[in-house]
Design a protein around this motif. Structure first.
Motif, PDB file in Angstrom:
ATOM      1  N   ALA A 170       0.852  -1.200   0.000  1.00 50.95           N
ATOM      2  CA  ALA A 170       0.000   0.000   0.000  1.00 50.95           C
ATOM      3  C   ALA A 170       0.880   1.239   0.000  1.00 50.95           C
ATOM      4  O   ALA A 170       1.968   1.239   0.583  1.00 50.95           O
ATOM      5  CB  ALA A 170      -0.887   0.002   1.246  1.00 50.95           C
ATOM      6  N   SER A 171       0.377   2.289  -0.645  1.00 44.89           N
ATOM      7  CA  SER A 171       1.115   3.560  -0.629  1.00 44.89           C
ATOM      8  C   SER A 171       0.939   4.229   0.737  1.00 44.89           C
ATOM      9  O   SER A 171       0.021   3.889   1.499  1.00 44.89           O
ATOM     10  CB  SER A 171       0.568   4.484  -1.717  1.00 44.89           C
ATOM     11  N   ALA A 172       1.801   5.178   1.019  1.00 47.38           N
ATOM     12  CA  ALA A 172       1.702   5.912   2.287  1.00 47.38           C
ATOM     13  C   ALA A 172       0.352   6.618   2.367  1.00 47.38           C
ATOM     14  O   ALA A 172      -0.310   6.624   3.415  1.00 47.38           O
ATOM     15  CB  ALA A 172       2.846   6.916   2.388  1.00 47.38           C
ATOM     16  N   GLU A 173      -0.077   7.216   1.236  1.00 49.70           N
ATOM     17  CA  GLU A 173      -1.350   7.948   1.222  1.00 49.70           C
ATOM     18  C   GLU A 173      -2.522   7.026   1.527  1.00 49.70           C
ATOM     19  O   GLU A 173      -3.436   7.394   2.258  1.00 49.70           O
ATOM     20  CB  GLU A 173      -1.556   8.605  -0.156  1.00 49.70           C
ATOM     21  N   TYR A 174      -2.476   5.822   0.952  1.00 54.00           N
ATOM     22  CA  TYR A 174      -3.575   4.889   1.172  1.00 54.00           C
ATOM     23  C   TYR A 174      -3.620   4.440   2.635  1.00 54.00           C
ATOM     24  O   TYR A 174      -4.685   4.330   3.239  1.00 54.00           O
ATOM     25  CB  TYR A 174      -3.450   3.685   0.234  1.00 54.00           C
ATOM     26  N   ARG A 175      -2.448   4.198   3.211  1.00 50.63           N
ATOM     27  CA  ARG A 175      -2.423   3.809   4.636  1.00 50.63           C
ATOM     28  C   ARG A 175      -3.022   4.922   5.502  1.00 50.63           C
ATOM     29  O   ARG A 175      -3.743   4.663   6.462  1.00 50.63           O
ATOM     30  CB  ARG A 175      -0.996   3.501   5.083  1.00 50.63           C
ATOM     31  N   LYS A 176      -2.696   6.174   5.154  1.00 47.47           N
ATOM     32  CA  LYS A 176      -3.250   7.297   5.930  1.00 47.47           C
ATOM     33  C   LYS A 176      -4.772   7.344   5.765  1.00 47.47           C
ATOM     34  O   LYS A 176      -5.506   7.591   6.712  1.00 47.47           O
ATOM     35  CB  LYS A 176      -2.656   8.620   5.448  1.00 47.47           C
ATOM     36  N   HIS A 177      -5.204   7.162   4.543  1.00 51.14           N
ATOM     37  CA  HIS A 177      -6.647   7.167   4.274  1.00 51.14           C
ATOM     38  C   HIS A 177      -7.337   6.067   5.101  1.00 51.14           C
ATOM     39  O   HIS A 177      -8.370   6.308   5.737  1.00 51.14           O
ATOM     40  CB  HIS A 177      -6.878   6.954   2.771  1.00 51.14           C
ATOM     41  N   LEU A 178      -6.738   4.865   5.080  1.00 47.30           N
ATOM     42  CA  LEU A 178      -7.325   3.767   5.861  1.00 47.30           C
ATOM     43  C   LEU A 178      -7.372   4.123   7.333  1.00 47.30           C
ATOM     44  O   LEU A 178      -8.390   3.939   8.008  1.00 47.30           O
ATOM     45  CB  LEU A 178      -6.473   2.496   5.705  1.00 47.30           C
ATOM     46  N   LEU A 179      -6.254   4.657   7.827  1.00 43.69           N
ATOM     47  CA  LEU A 179      -6.177   4.953   9.256  1.00 43.69           C
ATOM     48  C   LEU A 179      -7.238   5.979   9.657  1.00 43.69           C
ATOM     49  O   LEU A 179      -7.863   5.862  10.719  1.00 43.69           O
ATOM     50  CB  LEU A 179      -4.777   5.460   9.613  1.00 43.69           C
ATOM     51  N   ALA A 180      -7.467   6.961   8.789  1.00 40.93           N
ATOM     52  CA  ALA A 180      -8.490   7.975   9.094  1.00 40.93           C
ATOM     53  C   ALA A 180      -9.862   7.306   9.220  1.00 40.93           C
ATOM     54  O   ALA A 180     -10.602   7.536  10.190  1.00 40.93           O
ATOM     55  CB  ALA A 180      -8.499   9.044   8.002  1.00 40.93           C
ATOM     56  N   GLN A 181     -10.199   6.473   8.250  1.00 39.20           N
ATOM     57  CA  GLN A 181     -11.524   5.826   8.267  1.00 39.20           C
ATOM     58  C   GLN A 181     -11.657   4.898   9.471  1.00 39.20           C
ATOM     59  O   GLN A 181     -12.697   4.859  10.134  1.00 39.20           O
ATOM     60  CB  GLN A 181     -11.750   5.030   6.966  1.00 39.20           C
TER      61      GLN A 181
END
Ligand SMILES: Cc1cc2nc3c(=O)[nH]c(=O)nc-3n(C[C@H](O)[C@H](O)[C@H](O)COP(=O)(O)OP(=O)(O)OC[C@H]3O[C@@H](n4cnc5c(N)ncnc54)[C@H](O)[C@@H]3O)c2cc1C
Length: 290
Positions: free
Chosen positions: A261-272
């Motif tokens: 996963a990209s860093a951005e996607y991990r951040k997106h997941l973590l937010a949700q």
């Protein structure tokens, strides 16, 4: 591939296991469930001269209620934690997380001591140890010492143990909370997490008097987000709180992108996931309607 040649030792006491590690002079490795170590041996990424198998030691597999905490023996299998009514009653966040640990066949063999020692940054038990402020007792040639979870994990796949030390027991304090949430996303159920979060809260006279937040999959070790906890406790509770909390959580991490996963996607997941976990925690005692 097959492992490189090694000497196999099956001690029946922890003392004898430590002696075997000392005799191996830095070339020894402990075997517990073998679920992480055996692939490493087979690929020859680990080449210990001596393999010290803990499975002959009686009395290292238990879950014991000690009032304010549960003590868990290092050889306790993941499946035993998953099935334990004591864990479900006293450590519900652990209970909820255990079914996300790999697949049943792996949970039948994998141990809590092995998982903590292996220190995978996307493994549930290391994160739970941070979440609960677990105390990890280890035995080495100089006797026993107890290490706080936050000091135990020093980097990806790296713990703070000396080569002759063995994890023998982990104490998990029982938390007094009014609500909790655990959320995780993996590519397939049973895979290591891409991101995960555990949250618990305790209600005070005005707002929250305690909050716990731990995350994994977004750094080289699991993280306890103490600043996010403080900021959550200072918040007014209304329907915007989970969203604001998720922004705070994401602001505290800087994940790397990788094959999965990209860093951005991990951040997106973590937010949700953070938003959802807090919504669940707040809804439990009607602190906020879902
Ligand atoms: C396909 C697959 C998927 C997986 N998915 C997940 C997952 O989603 N989540 C997750 O958490 N785990 C996952 N795992 C890992 C699994 O949980 C392992 O069981 C665990 O990481 C290691 O535990 P073990 O008892 O098998 O340790 P072992 O493989 O025997 O040992 C692992 C390491 O820890 C050391 N060690 C073991 N016990 C001790 C001890 N008592 N004291 C000191 N050192 C010790 C060993 O020397 C070795 O370096 C997965 C594994 C596989 C194969």
């Amino acid at each position: 591939m097959k492992p490189a040649k090694f000497e196999y030792v099956l001690p029946s006491t922890v003392d004898a296991a430590v002696e075997a590690l000392v005799a191996a002079n830095g070339e020894g490795k402990v075997l517990a469930g073998g679920q992480s170590l055996l692939p490493l041996l087979n690929f020859r990424m680990a080449r210990p001269a001596v393999l010290v198998d803990l499975n002959g030691i009686k009395g290292l597999s238990y879950i014991e209620d000690r009032g304010g905490c549960l003590a868990i023996g290092a050889l306790t299998r993941h499946h035993a934690l998953e099935q334990s009514s004591l864990i479900a009653a006293k450590l519900p966040v652990m209970s909820a997380a255990m079914r996300h640990v790999a697949h049943l066949a792996i949970r039948n063999r994998g141990t809590i001591g092995g998982s903590l020692s292996h220190a995978d940054p996307a493994a549930e038990l290391p994160m739970l140890a941070m979440f609960y402020d677990a105390a990890i007792t280890v035995q080495g040639p100089a006797g026993r010492r107890t290490i706080a979870a936050e000091e135990f994990f020093v980097d990806a796949l790296t713990n703070c143990l000396e080569p002759e030390e063995i994890v023998v027991e982990i104490e998990f304090p029982v938390l007094r909370h009014d609500g909790w949430g655990f959320e995780e996303v993996a590519r397939r159920f049973g895979d290591f997490a891409l991101a995960s979060v555990a949250v618990s809260i305790r209600r005070g006279q005005a707002g929250l008097e305690d909050a716990r937040v731990a995350v994994m999959g977004v750094a080289d070790t699991p993280l306890r987000l103490r600043e996010a906890e403080q900021e959550l406790m200072a918040m007014e509770l209304d329907e915007r709180t989970p969203e604001r909390f998720s922004e705070i959580v994401v602001s505290k991490v800087s994940p790397n992108g990788d094959l999965h996963a990209s860093a951005e996607y991990r951040k997106h997941l973590l937010a949700q996931l953070s938003k959802r976990a807090l919504q669940t925690a707040l809804a439990e005692k009607g602190l906020l309607r879902q």
